[in-house]
Enzyme design. Structure first.
Site, mmCIF file in Angstrom:
data_model
loop_
_atom_site.group_PDB
_atom_site.id
_atom_site.type_symbol
_atom_site.label_atom_id
_atom_site.label_comp_id
_atom_site.label_asym_id
_atom_site.label_seq_id
_atom_site.Cartn_x
_atom_site.Cartn_y
_atom_site.Cartn_z
ATOM 1 N N ILE A 70 0.854 -1.198 0.000
ATOM 2 C CA ILE A 70 0.000 0.000 0.000
ATOM 3 C C ILE A 70 0.891 1.250 0.000
ATOM 4 O O ILE A 70 0.578 2.249 -0.655
ATOM 5 C CB ILE A 70 -0.944 0.023 1.240
ATOM 6 C CG1 ILE A 70 -1.739 -1.288 1.364
ATOM 7 C CG2 ILE A 70 -1.870 1.242 1.199
ATOM 8 C CD1 ILE A 70 -2.698 -1.593 0.249
ATOM 9 N N ASN A 126 4.767 2.239 14.261
ATOM 10 C CA ASN A 126 5.060 1.331 13.150
ATOM 11 C C ASN A 126 6.471 1.676 12.684
ATOM 12 O O ASN A 126 6.665 2.613 11.912
ATOM 13 C CB ASN A 126 4.026 1.550 12.036
ATOM 14 C CG ASN A 126 4.386 0.817 10.761
ATOM 15 O OD1 ASN A 126 5.343 0.041 10.723
ATOM 16 N ND2 ASN A 126 3.630 1.072 9.697
ATOM 17 N N CYS A 183 9.562 1.472 8.716
ATOM 18 C CA CYS A 183 9.681 2.513 7.694
ATOM 19 C C CYS A 183 11.152 2.813 7.481
ATOM 20 O O CYS A 183 11.959 2.697 8.410
ATOM 21 C CB CYS A 183 9.014 3.799 8.171
ATOM 22 S SG CYS A 183 7.268 3.644 8.474
ATOM 23 N N ASN A 233 4.943 -7.455 12.224
ATOM 24 C CA ASN A 233 4.420 -6.812 11.022
ATOM 25 C C ASN A 233 4.574 -7.815 9.862
ATOM 26 O O ASN A 233 4.972 -8.959 10.078
ATOM 27 C CB ASN A 233 5.201 -5.518 10.752
ATOM 28 C CG ASN A 233 4.343 -4.455 10.081
ATOM 29 O OD1 ASN A 233 3.561 -4.776 9.195
ATOM 30 N ND2 ASN A 233 4.489 -3.216 10.482
ATOM 31 N N GLY A 281 -0.213 -12.272 13.113
ATOM 32 C CA GLY A 281 0.318 -12.860 11.889
ATOM 33 C C GLY A 281 -0.473 -14.100 11.564
ATOM 34 O O GLY A 281 -0.220 -15.182 12.103
HETATM 35 C C1 LIG Z 1 -3.519 -4.234 3.482
HETATM 36 C C2 LIG Z 1 -2.677 -4.142 4.716
HETATM 37 C C3 LIG Z 1 -2.300 -2.883 5.197
HETATM 38 C C4 LIG Z 1 -1.516 -2.769 6.349
HETATM 39 N N1 LIG Z 1 -1.168 -1.527 6.815
HETATM 40 C C5 LIG Z 1 -0.437 -1.409 7.957
HETATM 41 C C6 LIG Z 1 -0.109 -0.122 8.474
HETATM 42 O O1 LIG Z 1 -0.489 0.924 7.924
HETATM 43 N N2 LIG Z 1 0.621 -0.079 9.608
HETATM 44 C C7 LIG Z 1 1.047 -1.199 10.281
HETATM 45 O O2 LIG Z 1 1.701 -1.090 11.314
HETATM 46 N N3 LIG Z 1 0.722 -2.435 9.795
HETATM 47 C C8 LIG Z 1 0.009 -2.558 8.669
HETATM 48 N N4 LIG Z 1 -0.333 -3.810 8.207
HETATM 49 C C9 LIG Z 1 0.107 -5.016 8.965
HETATM 50 C C10 LIG Z 1 -1.025 -5.605 9.830
HETATM 51 O O3 LIG Z 1 -1.483 -4.668 10.797
HETATM 52 C C11 LIG Z 1 -0.575 -6.898 10.545
HETATM 53 O O4 LIG Z 1 0.426 -6.588 11.497
HETATM 54 C C12 LIG Z 1 -0.007 -7.947 9.604
HETATM 55 O O5 LIG Z 1 -0.764 -7.991 8.391
HETATM 56 C C13 LIG Z 1 0.031 -9.354 10.197
HETATM 57 O O6 LIG Z 1 -1.218 -9.775 10.669
HETATM 58 P P1 LIG Z 1 -2.330 -10.562 9.777
HETATM 59 O O7 LIG Z 1 -1.637 -11.732 9.146
HETATM 60 O O8 LIG Z 1 -3.388 -10.929 10.759
HETATM 61 O O9 LIG Z 1 -2.795 -9.579 8.751
HETATM 62 C C14 LIG Z 1 -1.098 -3.944 7.039
HETATM 63 C C15 LIG Z 1 -1.482 -5.197 6.557
HETATM 64 C C16 LIG Z 1 -2.275 -5.310 5.414
HETATM 65 C C17 LIG Z 1 -2.674 -6.679 4.934
#
Ligand SMILES: Cc1cc2nc3c(=O)[nH]c(=O)nc-3n(C[C@H](O)[C@H](O)[C@H](O)COP(=O)(O)O)c2cc1C
Length: 324
Positions: A79, A135, A138, A200, A251
């Site tokens: 994104i 976060n 970056c 993350n 995750g």
């Molecule tokens: C489409 C998308 C956008 C994300 N945007 C962010 C973000 O802006 N900031 C952040 O810290 N993590 C972001 N993440 C990470 C998620 O918050 C999460 O930590 C990660 O996807 C692992 O968990 P999950 O497998 O349950 O999705 C994003 C993940 C996805 C899939």
């Protein structure tokens, strides 16, 4: 047979610094917006917290399309931190959050320590925000774009600076894209983090073999969903015996059994991200399932199972209640 009353008596609450959540479930940043769209499908009173989309000082358009690719048991996203910037956010978005029946955690991203400090301060001073998540995945422009979360010195610097900028609970979200997550976890704890979010997304890419081109406009992206769960469980297991502060494991969590893996590895709370895209009821089902499961085991609170499968956990978290 577990009665509904027994399940209702189980204490699922968790403490993150000075913040007490009724339920140990947090909706992952970038996967739940600010909850507005999800309120039609899910009961927001039955989740612990929403972690908002990461916000930066200036507006960002994000990466070129395509930004999402489906993969076996997961998804790749690039994104690129698309967000309206902190000024717009505070003016137009934040007021709506006061109506939410759960905790709200602001997520801060940045490309310099100064940017993290400014955004942390401005978000944290708002009463709608209960805690801040950094976060740190970056690039740091001061060190040729090396990711903050991949460098222990940069992690320490940014966490100390953000710590000085707010007294609200501070969560630091770690990246799995490191050689040894325990080194970064300890730095974040010593620099003043109240909790760690682990993990993350995992770096990855996919190639369109017909066109012989990367599928994502940005080439590389972050892998999430069930595909990364074993990586995340190990990261939680290792981090939980390296630090004393609570860990929010995430995750690939999509079911009660997935959630239990994280609690048993040493997470005090869990994050649910990608699963919400396909089924917004997953967090509620996990909370119901946890209460029944614990009641069935004769446990009175979630803290009784935290770290149970982690042989080094008890040495670090010596007394009862320490984990939660
Ligand atoms: C489409 C998308 C956008 C994300 N945007 C962010 C973000 O802006 N900031 C952040 O810290 N993590 C972001 N993440 C990470 C998620 O918050 C999460 O930590 C990660 O996807 C692992 O968990 P999950 O497998 O349950 O999705 C994003 C993940 C996805 C899939």
């Amino acid at each position: 047979m577990v009665s509904a009353e027994d399940a209702r008596d189980v204490d699922l609450s968790v403490r993150i610094g000075g913040l007490r959540l009724r339920y140990p479930t947090m909706m992952g940043s970038g996967c739940y917006g600010s909850g507005e769209e999800f309120a039609r499908f899910a009961d927001l009173a039955r989740i612990g917290a929403i972690v908002l989309k990461s916000v930066t000082r200036l507006p960002r358009l994000g990466n070129p399309m395509p930004r999402i690719v489906h993969t076996p048991s997961g998804m790749l996203n690039a994104i690129g931190l698309q967000n309206p910037g902190i000024d717009w956010y505070l003016e137009h978005e934040i007021g709506k959050l006061a109506e939410r029946p759960c905790a709200i955690i602001g997520s801060v991203a940045g490309f310099s320590v100064g940017e993290y400090v400014e955004v942390t301060q401005r978000l944290a001073e708002r009463p709608e925000i209960d805690a801040i998540e950094l976060n740190v995945s970056c690039p740091n422009v001061a060190s040729e774009g090396e990711t903050f979360a991949c460098d222990s010195r940069a992690t320490s610097e940014v966490v100390s600076a953000a710590r000085a900028a707010t007294r609200k609970p501070l969560i630091v979200k770690l990246s799995p894209n490191v050689t040894d997550i325990t080194v970064i976890a300890r730095e974040a704890e010593s620099a003043g983090a109240d909790a760690l979010a682990v993990i993350n997304t995992v770096r990855g890419m996919a190639i369109d073999v017909e066109r012989a081109r990367p599928r994502l406009g940005n080439v590389a992206g972050g892998l999430s969903g069930p595909a990364i769960r074993p990586i995340a469980v190990l990261a939680v297991y290792e981090a939980a015996r390296a630090v004393r502060i609570p860990i929010i494991g995430q995750g690939g969590i999509a079911s009660l059994s997935d959630a239990l893996e994280f609690f048993l590895a040493g997470a005090s709370a869990i994050g649910i991200g990608t699963a919400n895209f396909t089924d917004p009821r997953v967090p509620e089902r996990i909370v119901d399932g946890l209460a029944e499961h614990l009641a069935g085991q004769g446990a009175r609170s979630i803290s009784e199972i935290v770290g149970r499968a982690n042989v080094g956990f008890a040495d670090v978290h010596q007394y009862e209640g320490d984990a939660g």
